[in-house]
Design a protein around this motif. Structure first.
Motif: not given
Length: 215
Positions: A203-209, A211-215
């Motif tokens: 779940a934490q990695w999905r959140s980071k991914v 956020a990265s894609e949104a950026g």
């Protein structure tokens, strides 16, 4: 005018007899372990299993269920005699026999007596001694209505089959998890903890991914 022969399925009848007498022992065990307030609210007896409904304000604990099961089996091993007598209703009441909930009786009744354990009005088929019941196993305990609980159990051949199935399942789990049988629960709990931690990390990695894609 045709001739016919009436036959009883002997094995099926024995299964019913075992479960029926076991139901009477179960009621006595519940009164001993849980309390004298226990009263029958309904029951079912078949060849495969028995069902007993009784008054109790709360669920029985695993410890209580284990004690009830053990106490019934102790009465089986004592091989107590099971006596059936036909007598006048008033005479039967003087014996202190329990009259099951909701039943109506005529002038003459049949009384089942397991000496020192249970005396009850009953017109059903029974074994002649508790030893014939064989092993007794509780299957489940559940709620039926407010203040009414239900126990499902089985005896004799079906109890043996149930124990064999559960033992086989435990053996399979033990082999699958590569641990001794007594360590199965411990291993499953450890695997559940690992799974919980892995899901949290995913779940934490999905959140980071995200956020990265949104950026």
């Amino acid at each position: 005018g045709a001739a016919c022969v009436a036959e009883i399925d002997i094995e099926r009848r024995w299964d019913i007899m075992r479960n029926h007498t076991a139901t009477h022992l179960l009621q006595g065990a519940l009164k001993t372990i849980v309390g004298r307030h226990i009263t029958q609210q309904g029951s079912f007896v078949g060849p495969e299993y028995l069902r007993f409904d009784f008054t109790n304000p709360e669920a029985l604990t695993p410890e209580q269920l284990a004690q009830v099961e053990q106490l019934v089996n102790l009465q089986v091993m004592k091989n107590l005699p099971v006596r059936c007598s036909v007598m006048e209703l008033e005479e039967a009441r003087k014996t202190g026999a329990i009259a099951p909930f909701g039943e109506r009786y005529g002038a003459v009744v049949r009384v089942l007596d397991v000496p020192g354990w249970d005396v009850e009005f009953c017109g059903g088929t029974h074994v002649t001694a508790t030893g014939f019941i064989g092993p007794f196993v509780i299957i489940a305990e559940s709620a039926v209505a407010a203040g009414v609980r239900r126990i499902e159990a089985t005896a004799g051949r079906n109890a043996v089959a149930l124990v064999q199935r559960e033992r086989s399942l435990l053996k399979q789990l033990s082999e699958t998890l590569s641990v001794p049988r007594e360590k199965v629960n411990e291993r499953v709990e450890a695997l559940l903890d690992e799974l919980k931690a892995a899901r949290k990390e995913i779940a934490q990695w999905r959140s980071k991914v995200t956020a990265s894609e949104a950026g």
